[in-house]
Write an enzyme that holds these catalytic residues in place. Structure first.
Site, short mmCIF file in Angstrom:
data_model
loop_
_atom_site.label_atom_id
_atom_site.label_comp_id
_atom_site.label_asym_id
_atom_site.label_seq_id
_atom_site.Cartn_x
_atom_site.Cartn_y
_atom_site.Cartn_z
N HIS A 281 124.14 38.64 74.84
CA HIS A 281 125.58 38.83 74.64
C HIS A 281 125.89 40.27 74.23
O HIS A 281 125.24 40.84 73.35
CB HIS A 281 126.17 37.81 73.67
CG HIS A 281 125.67 37.88 72.25
ND1 HIS A 281 126.22 38.72 71.31
CD2 HIS A 281 124.69 37.19 71.61
CE1 HIS A 281 125.61 38.54 70.14
NE2 HIS A 281 124.67 37.62 70.30
N ASP A 293 121.25 42.24 67.35
CA ASP A 293 122.10 41.10 67.70
C ASP A 293 123.38 41.60 68.37
O ASP A 293 124.37 41.83 67.69
CB ASP A 293 122.43 40.31 66.43
CG ASP A 293 123.19 39.03 66.70
OD1 ASP A 293 123.15 38.54 67.85
OD2 ASP A 293 123.84 38.52 65.78
N GLU A 327 130.10 35.99 72.34
CA GLU A 327 129.26 34.91 71.79
C GLU A 327 129.51 34.72 70.31
O GLU A 327 129.50 33.61 69.80
CB GLU A 327 127.77 35.25 72.03
CG GLU A 327 126.81 34.13 71.61
CD GLU A 327 126.34 34.23 70.16
OE1 GLU A 327 125.72 33.27 69.67
OE2 GLU A 327 126.61 35.25 69.49
N GLU A 328 129.78 35.82 69.59
CA GLU A 328 129.82 35.77 68.13
C GLU A 328 130.98 34.95 67.58
O GLU A 328 130.80 34.22 66.60
CB GLU A 328 129.88 37.19 67.55
CG GLU A 328 128.62 38.02 67.77
CD GLU A 328 127.43 37.51 66.99
OE1 GLU A 328 127.53 36.46 66.32
OE2 GLU A 328 126.39 38.18 67.04
N ASP A 355 118.36 36.32 72.43
CA ASP A 355 119.35 36.49 71.36
C ASP A 355 118.71 36.23 70.01
O ASP A 355 119.29 35.57 69.15
CB ASP A 355 120.55 35.56 71.60
CG ASP A 355 121.68 35.80 70.60
OD1 ASP A 355 121.68 36.88 69.97
OD2 ASP A 355 122.53 34.91 70.43
N HIS A 425 124.01 40.18 61.41
CA HIS A 425 125.44 40.25 61.05
C HIS A 425 125.72 41.18 59.87
O HIS A 425 126.72 41.04 59.18
CB HIS A 425 125.99 38.86 60.72
CG HIS A 425 125.94 37.90 61.86
ND1 HIS A 425 126.33 36.57 61.73
CD2 HIS A 425 125.58 38.06 63.16
CE1 HIS A 425 126.19 35.96 62.90
NE2 HIS A 425 125.74 36.85 63.78
#
Length: 461
Positions: A281, A293, A327-328, A355, A425
């Site tokens: 993603h 990520d 995606e997030e 991922d 994140h």
């Protein structure tokens, strides 16, 4: 007759040996090319350091779309295109601020960040007493009387005894995703969630959260607190239950905006209607630059096409790289891709997603039939020289899951996960924490698995 049967058996053994040797040579060529002439690291460097965090709907996300499409165009693929998709646009606003107050005027600042999708605090911020819980289930036992007017502090940590860190993450992610929704129904005025990381540090980790169908005027602000901050707050509450917590954030949800999935493919020579997909993603959170990520997964997927092309392999089936958007905080890209594929009656037989960061590849997990799992098991010896040994049934990836249908094989690259949630994140998900060689090994492993599925196909149920 016996001589004929023996001859057939001997021929079969010889043929299998030739095929094994051919496959070994092909994988060796793929790994050599990735490790000596790889492009993934350079692509990731640009995504991370020239573009940065790629929150859905942001200018940076659009720049990433334009950059990756241009790079795919430069590879001389058979087809490259953008697939339109509407995505949510949430903005963080000015940096968040928070402190723990043990008595009037006695405060200690702590690092926090708004959770993705959260509403803002009042303009002057929010200060209230705190009730600490280990999970959503405790809210019912406490009841409205003990929660109303307070900030709920979800402090359940990831389980350090679990070797599979994704399992540890799954064990407490519900408090981040649904904590505000549940706490608001008991009269809470805000939510603070312990960051989902196994490391004790000062980096708060954001992530998606949802209010469900809760009316806008009943939604309460939600933020993540660093693991060190969580430890401090918890200890302080034990010493002084009347401790107050203050935080201020200015985030906002705007109208949906236009964006794109980025797609490139090599058309199959024999079965062009059968699609083998590899992807990651393109969007990321905004605190860091999204290197692990999931910038890593995107450049690895692009590299799969380049590696197969540069090693002279002509696939029987169509091999497609998809860089999914959103995606997030919505999965809009994955859902839109699956919807279009179904409308166009495309036949996807295999899909692989990366991922889980750009760390050392350990193997793959598969969402497939037992027959296909057994087939994959026969390839383990081909990956053994590269110390890739994990081939088990399990989770594949969020973006490819909407494609799932009977007879299809879904797979996920499984790198070593012990450091992944140190960066997940958070502001330290940056390019400097990606090892070039590990990233290249992952790309080669993915290209090798795609090659094998292209050559041998899938087992029909």
């Amino acid at each position: 007759m016996k001589k004929k049967v023996l001859a057939i058996i001997m021929w079969s053994i010889v043929w299998q040996g030739v095929a094994q040797s051919e496959d070994e040579n092909r994988l060796r060529s793929i790994f050599d090319t990735s490790l000596t002439k790889g492009k993934a690291y350079d692509w990731l460097n640009y995504l991370s350091n020239q573009i940065g965090g790629r929150l859905s709907g942001s200018v940076e996300a659009q720049l990433a779309v334009e950059y990756t499409k241009a790079q795919l165009d430069s590879l001389g693929l058979d087809r490259v295109w953008l697939q339109p998709v509407k995505v949510p646009k949430w903005v963080r606003g000015t940096p968040e601020f928070a402190f723990v107050e043990t008595s009037p005027g006695v405060t200690t600042n702590v690092p926090i960040c708004a959770l993705g999708g959260s509403v803002a605090t009042p303009l002057g911020g929010l200060k209230a007493n705190v009730v600490e819980v280990q999970g959503i289930d405790e809210l019912k036992n406490l009841g409205e009387e003990r929660i109303t007017g307070k900030i709920v502090f979800f402090n359940r940590p990831m389980d350090p005894s679990l070797i599979n860190t994704f399992q540890a993450y799954s064990g407490c992610v519900d408090q981040r995703y649904a904590g505000a929704l549940e706490a608001a129904q008991y009269g809470a005025v805000g939510v603070i969630v312990r960051s989902l990381s196994l490391r004790l540090d000062d980096f708060p980790h954001t992530g998606s959260m949802s209010y469900g169908d809760l009316p806008v005027n009943q939604r309460i602000p939600a933020a993540a607190i660093s693991t060190k901050g969580a430890q401090l707050l918890s200890t302080t509450l034990k010493l002084n239950p009347e401790t107050k917590f203050y935080f201020k954030q200015n985030c906002k949800q705007l109208e949906d905006v236009d964006s794109f999935n980025v797609i490139g493919e090599i058309t199959g020579t024999t079965y062009p209607d059968e699609v083998l997909l590899v992807g990651g993603h393109l969007d990321s959170w905004d605190l860091g630059d999204g290197a692990h990520d999931d910038g890593a997964g995107c450049v690895q997927s692009m590299e799969v096409l380049r590696l197969l092309k540069n090693t002279g392999y002509r696939p029987q089936r169509t091999i497609r790289a998809v860089l999914f958007m959103n995606e997030e905080n919505g999965l809009r890209g994955g859902n839109e891709y699956a919807k279009v594929a179904k409308t166009n009656q495309e036949k996807h037989v295999f899909a692989l997603e990366s991922d889980s960061g750009g760390f050392t590849p350990r193997g793959f997990s598969f969402d497939c039939s037992e027959a296909n799992l057994q087939k994959v098991g026969q390839w383990k010896t081909l990956f053994a020289p590269y110390l890739i040994h994990f081939f088990e049934k399990g989770y594949s990836g969020a973006d490819i899951r909407p494609l799932k249908q009977e007879g299809m094989v879904l797979a996920g690259l499984r790198p070593d996960s012990q450091r992944y949630f140190d960066h997940h994140h958070a502001a330290n998900d940056t390019f400097e924490h990606v090892n070039k060689r590990e990233l290249e090994l992952g790309a080669a492993a993915m290209a090798s698995l795609v090659y094998l599925f292209d050559k041998y196909g899938v087992v029909s149920d």
